[in-house]
Design a protein around this motif. Structure first.
Motif, PDB file in Angstrom:
ATOM      1  N   LEU A  39       0.845  -1.192   0.000  1.00 47.03           N
ATOM      2  CA  LEU A  39       0.000   0.000   0.000  1.00 47.03           C
ATOM      3  C   LEU A  39       0.885   1.249   0.000  1.00 47.03           C
ATOM      4  O   LEU A  39       0.597   2.235  -0.676  1.00 47.03           O
ATOM      5  N   GLY A  40       1.995   1.162   0.764  1.00 47.92           N
ATOM      6  CA  GLY A  40       2.946   2.279   0.815  1.00 47.92           C
ATOM      7  C   GLY A  40       3.527   2.561  -0.559  1.00 47.92           C
ATOM      8  O   GLY A  40       3.655   3.717  -0.965  1.00 47.92           O
ATOM      9  N   ILE A  41       3.878   1.509  -1.283  1.00 50.23           N
ATOM     10  CA  ILE A  41       4.433   1.685  -2.626  1.00 50.23           C
ATOM     11  C   ILE A  41       3.412   2.399  -3.514  1.00 50.23           C
ATOM     12  O   ILE A  41       3.717   3.405  -4.160  1.00 50.23           O
ATOM     13  N   VAL A  42       2.179   1.899  -3.485  1.00 49.98           N
ATOM     14  CA  VAL A  42       1.136   2.532  -4.294  1.00 49.98           C
ATOM     15  C   VAL A  42       0.975   3.991  -3.863  1.00 49.98           C
ATOM     16  O   VAL A  42       0.843   4.889  -4.689  1.00 49.98           O
ATOM     17  N   GLY A  43       1.041   4.206  -2.545  1.00 52.37           N
ATOM     18  CA  GLY A  43       0.906   5.566  -2.014  1.00 52.37           C
ATOM     19  C   GLY A  43       1.966   6.514  -2.549  1.00 52.37           C
ATOM     20  O   GLY A  43       1.688   7.668  -2.863  1.00 52.37           O
ATOM     21  N   GLN A  44       3.207   5.992  -2.665  1.00 49.83           N
ATOM     22  CA  GLN A  44       4.293   6.809  -3.208  1.00 49.83           C
ATOM     23  C   GLN A  44       3.948   7.323  -4.607  1.00 49.83           C
ATOM     24  O   GLN A  44       4.109   8.497  -4.915  1.00 49.83           O
ATOM     25  N   TYR A  45       3.490   6.400  -5.431  1.00 47.13           N
ATOM     26  CA  TYR A  45       3.157   6.792  -6.806  1.00 47.13           C
ATOM     27  C   TYR A  45       1.952   7.718  -6.819  1.00 47.13           C
ATOM     28  O   TYR A  45       1.888   8.675  -7.579  1.00 47.13           O
ATOM     29  N   LEU A  46       0.990   7.422  -5.938  1.00 42.01           N
ATOM     30  CA  LEU A  46      -0.205   8.258  -5.866  1.00 42.01           C
ATOM     31  C   LEU A  46       0.175   9.678  -5.479  1.00 42.01           C
ATOM     32  O   LEU A  46      -0.297  10.652  -6.078  1.00 42.01           O
ATOM     33  N   SER A  47       1.069   9.808  -4.491  1.00 47.63           N
ATOM     34  CA  SER A  47       1.426  11.152  -4.034  1.00 47.63           C
ATOM     35  C   SER A  47       2.145  11.919  -5.136  1.00 47.63           C
ATOM     36  O   SER A  47       1.939  13.119  -5.318  1.00 47.63           O
ATOM     37  N   LYS A  48       2.997  11.214  -5.878  1.00 48.42           N
ATOM     38  CA  LYS A  48       3.687  11.888  -6.985  1.00 48.42           C
ATOM     39  C   LYS A  48       2.676  12.322  -8.040  1.00 48.42           C
ATOM     40  O   LYS A  48       2.753  13.435  -8.569  1.00 48.42           O
ATOM     41  N   THR A  49       1.740  11.437  -8.330  1.00 52.04           N
ATOM     42  CA  THR A  49       0.706  11.773  -9.320  1.00 52.04           C
ATOM     43  C   THR A  49      -0.096  12.980  -8.845  1.00 52.04           C
ATOM     44  O   THR A  49      -0.385  13.898  -9.607  1.00 52.04           O
ATOM     45  N   TYR A  50      -0.416  12.984  -7.557  1.00 53.89           N
ATOM     46  CA  TYR A  50      -1.178  14.078  -6.956  1.00 53.89           C
ATOM     47  C   TYR A  50      -0.458  15.414  -7.170  1.00 53.89           C
ATOM     48  O   TYR A  50      -1.040  16.394  -7.608  1.00 53.89           O
ATOM     49  N   MET A  51       0.865  15.394  -6.901  1.00 52.42           N
ATOM     50  CA  MET A  51       1.641  16.632  -7.062  1.00 52.42           C
ATOM     51  C   MET A  51       1.678  17.060  -8.532  1.00 52.42           C
ATOM     52  O   MET A  51       1.615  18.253  -8.838  1.00 52.42           O
ATOM     53  N   GLU A  52       1.784  16.086  -9.429  1.00 55.55           N
ATOM     54  CA  GLU A  52       1.820  16.432 -10.859  1.00 55.55           C
ATOM     55  C   GLU A  52       0.490  17.026 -11.299  1.00 55.55           C
ATOM     56  O   GLU A  52       0.442  18.012 -12.033  1.00 55.55           O
ATOM     57  N   VAL A  53      -0.599  16.398 -10.827  1.00 49.39           N
ATOM     58  CA  VAL A  53      -1.931  16.825 -11.263  1.00 49.39           C
ATOM     59  C   VAL A  53      -2.242  18.239 -10.794  1.00 49.39           C
ATOM     60  O   VAL A  53      -2.902  19.010 -11.482  1.00 49.39           O
ATOM     61  N   LYS A  54      -1.734  18.592  -9.628  1.00 45.70           N
ATOM     62  CA  LYS A  54      -1.958  19.951  -9.129  1.00 45.70           C
ATOM     63  C   LYS A  54      -1.397  20.995 -10.076  1.00 45.70           C
ATOM     64  O   LYS A  54      -1.853  22.134 -10.092  1.00 45.70           O
ATOM     65  N   ASN A  55      -0.348  20.583 -10.813  1.00 39.79           N
ATOM     66  CA  ASN A  55       0.223  21.455 -11.826  1.00 39.79           C
ATOM     67  C   ASN A  55       0.687  22.799 -11.277  1.00 39.79           C
ATOM     68  O   ASN A  55       0.449  23.849 -11.873  1.00 39.79           O
ATOM     69  N   ARG A  56       1.316  22.756 -10.135  1.00 36.94           N
ATOM     70  CA  ARG A  56       1.841  23.995  -9.553  1.00 36.94           C
ATOM     71  C   ARG A  56       3.079  24.431 -10.324  1.00 36.94           C
ATOM     72  O   ARG A  56       3.758  23.597 -10.917  1.00 36.94           O
ATOM     73  N   PRO A  57       3.391  25.730 -10.295  1.00 33.14           N
ATOM     74  CA  PRO A  57       4.631  26.153 -10.960  1.00 33.14           C
ATOM     75  C   PRO A  57       5.847  25.514 -10.295  1.00 33.14           C
ATOM     76  O   PRO A  57       5.823  25.248  -9.088  1.00 33.14           O
ATOM     77  N   ILE A  58       6.903  25.268 -11.075  1.00 35.47           N
ATOM     78  CA  ILE A  58       8.102  24.619 -10.554  1.00 35.47           C
ATOM     79  C   ILE A  58       8.889  25.576  -9.653  1.00 35.47           C
ATOM     80  O   ILE A  58       9.563  25.179  -8.728  1.00 35.47           O
ATOM     81  N   TYR A  59       8.765  26.886  -9.949  1.00 36.92           N
ATOM     82  CA  TYR A  59       9.446  27.892  -9.113  1.00 36.92           C
ATOM     83  C   TYR A  59       8.702  29.216  -9.233  1.00 36.92           C
ATOM     84  O   TYR A  59       7.911  29.405 -10.163  1.00 36.92           O
ATOM     85  N   LEU A  60       8.945  30.108  -8.297  1.00 34.59           N
ATOM     86  CA  LEU A  60       8.365  31.454  -8.369  1.00 34.59           C
ATOM     87  C   LEU A  60       9.490  32.473  -8.342  1.00 34.59           C
ATOM     88  O   LEU A  60      10.403  32.377  -7.521  1.00 34.59           O
ATOM     89  N   VAL A  61       9.426  33.439  -9.231  1.00 34.26           N
ATOM     90  CA  VAL A  61      10.513  34.410  -9.380  1.00 34.26           C
ATOM     91  C   VAL A  61      10.299  35.606  -8.458  1.00 34.26           C
ATOM     92  O   VAL A  61       9.184  36.081  -8.298  1.00 34.26           O
ATOM     93  N   LYS A  62      11.406  36.051  -7.837  1.00 34.87           N
ATOM     94  CA  LYS A  62      11.328  37.270  -7.051  1.00 34.87           C
ATOM     95  C   LYS A  62      12.007  38.400  -7.801  1.00 34.87           C
ATOM     96  O   LYS A  62      11.505  39.503  -7.877  1.00 34.87           O
ATOM     97  N   GLU A  63      13.161  38.096  -8.374  1.00 33.56           N
ATOM     98  CA  GLU A  63      13.944  39.132  -9.037  1.00 33.56           C
ATOM     99  C   GLU A  63      14.578  38.520 -10.281  1.00 33.56           C
ATOM    100  O   GLU A  63      15.000  37.371 -10.248  1.00 33.56           O
ATOM    101  N   ASP A  64      14.655  39.300 -11.341  1.00 33.44           N
ATOM    102  CA  ASP A  64      15.169  38.746 -12.594  1.00 33.44           C
ATOM    103  C   ASP A  64      15.830  39.869 -13.396  1.00 33.44           C
ATOM    104  O   ASP A  64      15.172  40.822 -13.776  1.00 33.44           O
ATOM    105  N   PHE A  65      17.158  39.771 -13.583  1.00 33.81           N
ATOM    106  CA  PHE A  65      17.814  40.766 -14.470  1.00 33.81           C
ATOM    107  C   PHE A  65      18.997  40.166 -15.194  1.00 33.81           C
ATOM    108  O   PHE A  65      19.413  39.076 -14.879  1.00 33.81           O
TER     109      PHE A  65
END
Ligand code: UDP
Ligand code: MG
Length: 309
Positions: A283-309
């Motif tokens: 169940l733990g193994i399945v959970g690992q994959y599920l959690s990764k899938t969950y994070m992917e599905v959320k589709n959050r940005p990989i990073y957020l920029v504060k300053e860029d020059f």
């Protein structure tokens, strides 16, 4: 004129920013000879020390120095991705700020690109200066990983890599949230030349990777580039079914021949404990994959920029 982008992920590296810059431009004759223009992109991964100030100071002195800073610490993988996105070079190289990736290798690396290779990667052949326990687990991880994954993941490979624009674009096309860079490089393929060198210990400051962080990272690598653990869960389930069937037949036959003396309570407890342990493990193994899938599905940005020059 060709442009070479140098991407440097930095997390609390205030002592190393200038040293790195000095070391990179110590021998500029090579760049002039080959007509290579250089841009240095420091990616500040949410440092809490004076890293950003150091980079700003450098930018004031030399316009070839650029900064992309994050709103918080997103991890080295995110920093690499951000750097690649910001880079404009025909050639792109990634290097650690701590000078563990010697810039003196650059001419040789560029030479291989000229010969027609798409990327030039480096691996350290020794792990000197590293705790033996860590080396042992690292070796085990690479052995296991290469058994269970179709993607080749090279033992001792560093993130120090020179790539053509084509390879960079391929990596950028992989927009997954769980970024196991070593696997991503292997996955995109292209013709890669491997250079080997002896491990160099970091100049100043200390490593950002604790044993625990490395362990979690290795699990991430496994779930990102292999589904074999899921198969293991299925195979274990099948094995236990076969075993159970055998025991059922045995018990029926024994009862028919010898009657039922109603004993066996301790062994029953052992069996229940073991089987439920295996179930939770799977169940733990399945959970690992599920959690990764969950994070992917959320589709959050990989990073957020504060300053860029
Ligand atoms: N790094 C980063 N974000 C992190 C951890 C590390 O950008 O969360 C950077 C760090 O500043 C350095 C590089 O990644 O330039 C490699 O880190 P480190 O030297 O600590 O790792 P090691 O060489 O010990 O594997
Ligand atoms: Mg280092």
């Amino acid at each position: 004129m060709k442009l070479l982008s140098v991407i440097v992920p930095c997390y609390n590296e205030e002592e190393n920013i200038r040293d790195f810059y000095d070391e990179l431009f110590r021998n500029t004759s090579f760049f002039e000879e080959k007509e290579i223009e250089v841009e240095v992109i420091y990616v500040d991964d949410g440092s809490t020390d004076k890293t950003v100030q150091e980079i700003r100071k450098l930018h004031g002195e030399d316009a070839r120095v650029h900064l992309l800073s994050f709103s918080r610490n997103f991890g080295k993988e995110a920093a690499i991705y951000a750097g690649l996105q910001k880079s404009r070079g025909d050639l792109v190289v990634m290097m650690d700020a701590d000078l563990q990736d010697p810039p003196s290798l650059l001419p040789e690396m560029c030479g291989y690109i000229e010969q027609g290779y798409d990327s030039v990667a480096t691996r350290r052949v020794t792990r000197k200066g590293e705790p033996p326990v860590r080396s042992f687990f690292a070796r085990m991880f690479y052995r296991l990983m290469n058994k269970i994954s179709k993607t080749e993941i090279v033992d001792g490979a560093r993130d120090y890599r020179l790539m053509t624009r084509q390879v960079v674009d391929a990596i950028l096309a992989m927009t997954e949230y769980n970024r196991f860079t070593k696997g991503i490089f292997g996955w995109v393929g292209y013709e890669t030349k491997w250079l080997e060198y002896e491990n160099i210990e970091r100049k100043k400051g200390e490593t950002k990777w604790s044993f625990w962080k490395l362990f979690v990272y290795s699990l991430e690598g496994i779930t990102a580039f292999s589904t074999v653990p899921l198969t293991i869960a299925a195979v274990l389930g099948a094995l236990f079914c076969v075993l159970a069937f055998g025991i059922i037949v045995f018990t029926i036959v024994r009862t028919l021949i010898f009657g039922d003396p109603t004993s066996g309570w301790p062994s029953l407890v052992c069996i229940i404990m073991m089987v439920s342990g295996v179930q939770l493990f799977c169940l733990g193994i399945v959970g690992q994959y599920l959690s990764k899938t969950y994070m992917e599905v959320k589709n959050r940005p990989i990073y957020l920029v504060k300053e860029d020059f």
